[in-house]
Design a protein around this motif. Structure first.
Motif, PDB file in Angstrom:
ATOM      1  N   ALA A 106      -6.452  -5.761   6.497  1.00  0.00           N
ATOM      2  CA  ALA A 106      -5.151  -6.253   6.959  1.00  0.00           C
ATOM      3  C   ALA A 106      -4.310  -5.112   7.521  1.00  0.00           C
ATOM      4  O   ALA A 106      -3.616  -5.269   8.535  1.00  0.00           O
ATOM      5  N   PHE A 107      -4.363  -3.946   6.862  1.00  0.00           N
ATOM      6  CA  PHE A 107      -3.626  -2.780   7.346  1.00  0.00           C
ATOM      7  C   PHE A 107      -4.141  -2.344   8.719  1.00  0.00           C
ATOM      8  O   PHE A 107      -3.353  -2.107   9.643  1.00  0.00           O
ATOM      9  N   ILE A 108      -5.448  -2.225   8.860  1.00  0.00           N
ATOM     10  CA  ILE A 108      -6.022  -1.781  10.138  1.00  0.00           C
ATOM     11  C   ILE A 108      -5.695  -2.772  11.244  1.00  0.00           C
ATOM     12  O   ILE A 108      -5.340  -2.383  12.364  1.00  0.00           O
ATOM     13  N   GLN A 109      -5.779  -4.057  10.953  1.00  0.00           N
ATOM     14  CA  GLN A 109      -5.442  -5.074  11.950  1.00  0.00           C
ATOM     15  C   GLN A 109      -3.989  -4.933  12.389  1.00  0.00           C
ATOM     16  O   GLN A 109      -3.678  -5.018  13.586  1.00  0.00           O
ATOM     17  N   ALA A 110      -3.089  -4.684  11.429  1.00  0.00           N
ATOM     18  CA  ALA A 110      -1.664  -4.575  11.742  1.00  0.00           C
ATOM     19  C   ALA A 110      -1.366  -3.323  12.556  1.00  0.00           C
ATOM     20  O   ALA A 110      -0.640  -3.389  13.553  1.00  0.00           O
ATOM     21  N   ILE A 111      -1.921  -2.188  12.150  1.00  0.00           N
ATOM     22  CA  ILE A 111      -1.595  -0.946  12.865  1.00  0.00           C
ATOM     23  C   ILE A 111      -2.222  -0.940  14.250  1.00  0.00           C
ATOM     24  O   ILE A 111      -1.641  -0.422  15.210  1.00  0.00           O
ATOM     25  N   GLU A 112      -3.393  -1.542  14.392  1.00  0.00           N
ATOM     26  CA  GLU A 112      -4.016  -1.622  15.724  1.00  0.00           C
ATOM     27  C   GLU A 112      -3.168  -2.487  16.644  1.00  0.00           C
ATOM     28  O   GLU A 112      -2.974  -2.155  17.822  1.00  0.00           O
ATOM     29  N   GLN A 113      -2.638  -3.568  16.120  1.00  0.00           N
ATOM     30  CA  GLN A 113      -1.776  -4.436  16.911  1.00  0.00           C
ATOM     31  C   GLN A 113      -0.508  -3.702  17.336  1.00  0.00           C
ATOM     32  O   GLN A 113      -0.057  -3.817  18.482  1.00  0.00           O
ATOM     33  N   ILE A 114       0.058  -2.911  16.418  1.00  0.00           N
ATOM     34  CA  ILE A 114       1.275  -2.145  16.734  1.00  0.00           C
ATOM     35  C   ILE A 114       0.993  -1.118  17.828  1.00  0.00           C
ATOM     36  O   ILE A 114       1.783  -0.964  18.774  1.00  0.00           O
ATOM     37  N   LEU A 138       0.855  -1.192   0.000  1.00  0.00           N
ATOM     38  CA  LEU A 138       0.000   0.000   0.000  1.00  0.00           C
ATOM     39  C   LEU A 138       0.886   1.236   0.000  1.00  0.00           C
ATOM     40  O   LEU A 138       0.639   2.203   0.721  1.00  0.00           O
ATOM     41  N   ALA A 139       1.924   1.221  -0.846  1.00  0.00           N
ATOM     42  CA  ALA A 139       2.932   2.273  -0.812  1.00  0.00           C
ATOM     43  C   ALA A 139       3.000   3.128  -2.065  1.00  0.00           C
ATOM     44  O   ALA A 139       3.526   4.233  -2.021  1.00  0.00           O
ATOM     45  N   LEU A 150     -11.324   3.289   5.876  1.00  0.00           N
ATOM     46  CA  LEU A 150     -10.087   3.661   6.562  1.00  0.00           C
ATOM     47  C   LEU A 150     -10.273   4.898   7.430  1.00  0.00           C
ATOM     48  O   LEU A 150      -9.724   4.984   8.537  1.00  0.00           O
ATOM     49  N   GLN A 151     -11.040   5.860   6.955  1.00  0.00           N
ATOM     50  CA  GLN A 151     -11.302   7.059   7.754  1.00  0.00           C
ATOM     51  C   GLN A 151     -12.055   6.711   9.030  1.00  0.00           C
ATOM     52  O   GLN A 151     -11.745   7.219  10.114  1.00  0.00           O
ATOM     53  N   GLU A 152     -13.045   5.832   8.918  1.00  0.00           N
ATOM     54  CA  GLU A 152     -13.812   5.408  10.093  1.00  0.00           C
ATOM     55  C   GLU A 152     -12.924   4.677  11.095  1.00  0.00           C
ATOM     56  O   GLU A 152     -13.010   4.908  12.314  1.00  0.00           O
ATOM     57  N   GLN A 153     -12.071   3.794  10.596  1.00  0.00           N
ATOM     58  CA  GLN A 153     -11.205   3.021  11.475  1.00  0.00           C
ATOM     59  C   GLN A 153     -10.145   3.898  12.133  1.00  0.00           C
ATOM     60  O   GLN A 153      -9.811   3.713  13.316  1.00  0.00           O
ATOM     61  N   LEU A 200       5.236  -1.930  10.442  1.00  0.00           N
ATOM     62  CA  LEU A 200       4.233  -2.450   9.513  1.00  0.00           C
ATOM     63  C   LEU A 200       4.859  -3.425   8.523  1.00  0.00           C
ATOM     64  O   LEU A 200       4.287  -4.478   8.209  1.00  0.00           O
ATOM     65  N   VAL A 201       6.048  -3.089   8.022  1.00  0.00           N
ATOM     66  CA  VAL A 201       6.729  -3.974   7.076  1.00  0.00           C
ATOM     67  C   VAL A 201       6.997  -5.333   7.713  1.00  0.00           C
ATOM     68  O   VAL A 201       6.862  -6.384   7.069  1.00  0.00           O
ATOM     69  N   SER A 202       7.356  -5.327   8.986  1.00  0.00           N
ATOM     70  CA  SER A 202       7.634  -6.597   9.670  1.00  0.00           C
ATOM     71  C   SER A 202       6.393  -7.476   9.758  1.00  0.00           C
ATOM     72  O   SER A 202       6.493  -8.687   9.956  1.00  0.00           O
ATOM     73  N   LYS A 203       5.227  -6.853   9.595  1.00  0.00           N
ATOM     74  CA  LYS A 203       3.958  -7.587   9.597  1.00  0.00           C
ATOM     75  C   LYS A 203       3.420  -7.787   8.186  1.00  0.00           C
ATOM     76  O   LYS A 203       2.278  -8.202   7.997  1.00  0.00           O
ATOM     77  N   GLY A 204       4.233  -7.457   7.191  1.00  0.00           N
ATOM     78  CA  GLY A 204       3.841  -7.708   5.814  1.00  0.00           C
ATOM     79  C   GLY A 204       3.013  -6.615   5.170  1.00  0.00           C
ATOM     80  O   GLY A 204       2.398  -6.848   4.133  1.00  0.00           O
ATOM     81  N   ILE A 205       3.015  -5.412   5.746  1.00  0.00           N
ATOM     82  CA  ILE A 205       2.266  -4.291   5.192  1.00  0.00           C
ATOM     83  C   ILE A 205       3.250  -3.201   4.773  1.00  0.00           C
ATOM     84  O   ILE A 205       4.012  -2.690   5.606  1.00  0.00           O
TER      85      ILE A 205
END
Length: 365
Positions: free
Chosen positions: A349-357, A34-35, A285-288, A319-324
């Motif tokens: 997948a992005f929202i799940q990763a950033i929330e985890q971070i 997503l870059a 994405l805005q809502e999340q 994020l990269v370490s999580k594949g995003i």
């Protein structure tokens, strides 16, 4: 061998990491990129059919004048073919504008956080670029007007602006153009214009009739999904386009790119569908981000700039370490990342990763 002094100091453009790079370096099987603001849905089926028909012509040069493509785009935009110039991506048109209009005694004006190729290509010609700070992510048109001098040849406006995603409205653009001296060319980069849903966004093509010093830049790389084929174009007054055309390299767009462009411009239904999917993804994405209390810039393209509670480069690495893969490292927005609007699965997948971070960093949500 010694290069020109200006070349020795130029930075080399750094594209976003590829999925293959991340898989290899981090040992990850599934990567979400997503870059680079690519179309996650690819290109029209019509494009694939057109490319198959070109396979038998690999030994033949393309049409240097791109006549079929020129006529197709002219019909779509309701302009004359003399108002169009094509390049290997809109950044090729940017290069040609600088080559045609800028010398070592000239100046151009751009925002301080925008597409870097404006300044890069002006630097190559030895021209000085005046960088005007954005205001809350938007172009400061008053500041740009104030920076214009007799040495100014080109003003660059990116709308939606990369990377902040903000736009210049019709009223703002008209008020600006009314005050720009006639000796100054205004290059309006609209690479993401097809994604915009805001009713205040201008129809720049209609404005060219009243402002011969306005040229609009567009691309097939984004909503049309043809990034790998490198095809962009400029629309302007015939005399301006003629001057740019005089510095164009021969055969600067390939047979494949031209055939794909003709097919893509005719598939309005596909463009409309991609726009709808992008609007839905952006809304998600805005809502999340609001739920996660992450501030975002007003987004009008197929990407969104998000402020994160750490350096953007650090969030990028996590994020990269999580594949995003996202984009970071913005000079004037060090705590921000730019995220392409992907498919539903990619966005989730992005929202799940950033929330985890954020949780791992013990950020209070």
């Amino acid at each position: 061998m010694k290069t020109k002094d200006i070349v020795a100091s130029l930075p080399i453009y750094q594209p976003g990491l590829s999925a293959e790079d991340v898989k290899r370096e981090y040992g990850i099987d599934k990567v979400v990129k997503l870059a680079s603001n690519e179309n996650p849905y690819g290109c029209s089926v019509r494009v694939k059919q057109a490319l198959e028909e070109e396979l038998s012509k690999l030994s033949q040069y393309p049409d240097g004048a791109a006549l079929k493509l020129k006529q197709a785009v002219a019909d779509q935009l309701q302009v004359s073919s003399e108002q169009l110039i094509f390049g290997a991506g809109s950044d090729d048109v940017i290069l040609m504008i600088c080559r045609a209009f800028l010398t070592a005694n000239d100046e151009s004006i751009a925002a301080d956080q925008t597409f870097p190729q404006y300044k890069h290509n002006a630097d190559i010609e030895g021209a000085r670029t005046i960088e005007v700070p954005l205001k809350e992510g938007k172009h400061d048109l008053e500041g740009m007007l104030a920076a214009i001098t007799e040495r100014t040849k080109v003003v660059w406006i990116c709308s939606p602006n990369n990377p902040t995603g903000t736009i210049v409205t019709k009223d703002e653009l008209i008020a600006f153009m009314d005050r720009v001296p006639s000796h100054v060319l205004v290059a309006l980069d609209e690479a993401y214009c097809e994604y915009v849903t805001d009713a205040s966004y201008p129809n720049s093509i209609e404005l060219i009739a009243n402002y011969p010093n306005l040229v609009a830049l567009r691309t097939f790389s984004k909503i049309h999904g043809l990034a790998s084929l490198r095809l962009g174009y400029g629309v302007g007054h015939p005399e301006v386009i003629r001057s740019i055309n005089q510095v164009r390299e021969p055969f600067n767009t390939s047979r494949f790119a031209q055939a794909a462009g003709v097919a893509a411009i005719h598939d309005k239904e596909y463009v409309s569908q991609c726009k709808q999917w992008n609007t839905e993804g952006l809304g998600y994405l805005q809502e999340q981000c609001e739920r996660l209390e992450l501030r975002t810039m007003p987004a009008h393209g197929n990407f969104i700039m998000i402020e994160v509670p750490m350096l953007g480069k650090d969030m990028f690495e996590q994020l990269v370490s999580k594949g995003i893969i996202v984009r970071a490292g913005f000079r004037h927005y060090p705590n921000a990342i730019r995220v392409t609007i992907g498919s539903r699965e990619q966005n989730e997948a992005f929202i799940q990763a950033i929330e985890q971070i954020l949780l791992e960093c013990k950020v209070d949500l």
